[in-house]
Design an enzyme around this catalytic site. Structure first.
Site, PDB file in Angstrom:
ATOM      1  N   HIS A  59       0.843  -1.203   0.000  1.00  0.00           N
ATOM      2  CA  HIS A  59       0.000   0.000   0.000  1.00  0.00           C
ATOM      3  C   HIS A  59       0.878   1.253   0.000  1.00  0.00           C
ATOM      4  CE1 HIS A  59      -2.767  -2.847   2.328  1.00  0.00           C
ATOM      5  NE2 HIS A  59      -3.496  -2.524   1.289  1.00  0.00           N
ATOM      6  N   ASP A 116      -3.415  -6.948  -7.655  1.00  0.00           N
ATOM      7  CA  ASP A 116      -4.803  -7.288  -7.998  1.00  0.00           C
ATOM      8  C   ASP A 116      -5.034  -6.836  -9.438  1.00  0.00           C
ATOM      9  OD1 ASP A 116      -5.760  -8.090  -5.199  1.00  0.00           O
ATOM     10  OD2 ASP A 116      -4.830  -6.148  -4.873  1.00  0.00           O
TER      11      ASP A 116
HETATM   12  P1  AMP Z   1      -6.524  -3.612  -0.423  1.00  0.00           P
HETATM   13  O1  AMP Z   1      -6.323  -2.848   0.847  1.00  0.00           O
HETATM   14  O2  AMP Z   1      -6.133  -5.048  -0.330  1.00  0.00           O
HETATM   15  O3  AMP Z   1      -7.886  -3.383  -1.034  1.00  0.00           O
HETATM   16  O4  AMP Z   1      -5.492  -2.994  -1.462  1.00  0.00           O
HETATM   17  C1  AMP Z   1      -5.471  -1.621  -1.737  1.00  0.00           C
HETATM   18  C2  AMP Z   1      -4.567  -1.371  -2.905  1.00  0.00           C
HETATM   19  O5  AMP Z   1      -3.256  -1.807  -2.586  1.00  0.00           O
HETATM   20  C3  AMP Z   1      -4.993  -2.110  -4.174  1.00  0.00           C
HETATM   21  O6  AMP Z   1      -4.793  -1.273  -5.291  1.00  0.00           O
HETATM   22  C4  AMP Z   1      -4.049  -3.287  -4.184  1.00  0.00           C
HETATM   23  O7  AMP Z   1      -3.811  -3.801  -5.471  1.00  0.00           O
HETATM   24  C5  AMP Z   1      -2.787  -2.648  -3.622  1.00  0.00           C
HETATM   25  N1  AMP Z   1      -1.877  -3.659  -3.104  1.00  0.00           N
HETATM   26  C6  AMP Z   1      -2.178  -4.651  -2.229  1.00  0.00           C
HETATM   27  N2  AMP Z   1      -1.101  -5.434  -2.021  1.00  0.00           N
HETATM   28  C7  AMP Z   1      -0.115  -4.934  -2.794  1.00  0.00           C
HETATM   29  C8  AMP Z   1       1.246  -5.306  -3.029  1.00  0.00           C
HETATM   30  N3  AMP Z   1       1.794  -6.362  -2.429  1.00  0.00           N
HETATM   31  N4  AMP Z   1       1.982  -4.554  -3.888  1.00  0.00           N
HETATM   32  C9  AMP Z   1       1.429  -3.482  -4.510  1.00  0.00           C
HETATM   33  N5  AMP Z   1       0.159  -3.072  -4.321  1.00  0.00           N
HETATM   34  C10 AMP Z   1      -0.605  -3.791  -3.486  1.00  0.00           C
END
Ligand code: AMP
Length: 282
Positions: A39, A152
């Site tokens: 994030h 994602d």
């Molecule tokens: P989430 O909190 O899981 O909904 O993720 C929020 C954002 O962070 C989304 O755009 C995800 O694709 C991104 N994200 C989650 N994990 C990663 C990671 N390991 N590397 C890069 N971006 C990430």
């Protein structure tokens, strides 16, 4: 710098109004919290590109498939705000459920085609939930730029399609997947892995890399696929929802990387669903 936490649309609008009037760039980073370095890499990308940055934290009930998954999702708001301090973001938007979905809320944003495959099949309704909340976050924040992770990748493409189709004037940026030292893609759900499962979890990424190497050497995808599934099972992955080669742009299923493509996988380990994807040479 401690960023103000805003919890409703009026307060968010009050923050961004002068930026909009000045014609400034505004970056939005939508998250569900439990922030990790993945994030934070999006926040850094937004800071590098935009004059103002809003990070949103909302555990969106509409994108969960089961009440248990929603209930178990980690929530760490205080810690998240502390992690954001060093980035100097302008606002952290943490709306309550009834701010996002007040009584009588009746609209669903549904993207067809891209959602007919992979998580669109295994998580019915998930992408409608994502597209609906992200459309709202885009219009509420009036951001000029949005930052999403390639972790994602299907979601990234769905969001791009949605913003384009709804004429929302925003540029959607895809940012590379950030990994733990052992290769496991960072994810808030990794917190749910037992110590034993955590040791095995990077095997999914290792198998994707083996397939990518095999494809580069000219091996048929079907052969690489079956040996990877066998090794995953041996390592304790109980069920693989999908392990597929697909085109980047329309997510069409491929047998060989004849155009820009990625390997996508979702597999279960000790009750936790792990997803990952990597680019392959085309
Ligand atoms: P989430 O909190 O899981 O909904 O993720 C929020 C954002 O962070 C989304 O755009 C995800 O694709 C991104 N994200 C989650 N994990 C990663 C990671 N390991 N590397 C890069 N971006 C990430």
């Amino acid at each position: 710098m401690i960023a103000p936490i805003v919890r409703d649309i009026a307060a968010l609008r009050a923050q961004s109004e002068p930026w909009v009037r000045a014609g400034a760039s505004i970056g939005v980073v939508p998250t569900m919290g439990a922030l990790h370095d993945g994030h934070l890499s999006l926040v850094a990308a937004a800071k590098a590109r935009c004059e103002h940055v809003i990070v949103t934290i909302f555990v969106n009930p509409k994108q969960f498939n089961t009440p248990e998954d929603l209930a178990n999702y980690p929530r760490t708001e205080g810690e998240d705000a502390r992690k954001l301090e060093r980035f100097g973001v302008d606002a952290i938007y943490v709306p309550d459920g009834d701010v996002m979905y007040p009584e009588g809320f009746s609209t669903t944003v549904s993207v067809t085609g891209l959602t007919d495959v992979m998580d669109g099949i295994y998580r019915p309704g998930h992408f409608e939930g994502v597209a609906t909340v992200v459309a709202k976050l885009f219009t509420q924040s009036r951001a000029t730029d949005a930052f999403f992770g390639e972790k994602d990748f299907q979601q990234l493409q769905v969001v791009r399609r949605m913003a384009c189709d709804l004429d929302i004037p925003i540029t959607v940026h895809g940012c590379p997947t950030i990994r733990e030292m052992d290769g496991l893609a960072m994810s808030s759900r990794n917190l749910l892995l037992s110590d034993r499962a955590r040791i095995k979890a990077p095997i999914l990424f290792e198998e994707l890399e083996k397939i990518a190497d095999g494809l580069a050497a000219g091996a048929p995808f079907a052969d690489l696929h079956s040996s990877a599934i066998a090794r995953l099972e041996k390592a304790g992955f109980t069920k693989t929802d999908y392990l597929e080669l697909r085109a980047n742009d329309d997510l069409a299923l491929l047998e060989a990387p004849t155009r820009p493509a990625r390997l996508f996988a979702a597999s279960w380990l000790a009750g936790v669903r792990i997803i990952d994807n990597i680019a392959v040479e085309s």
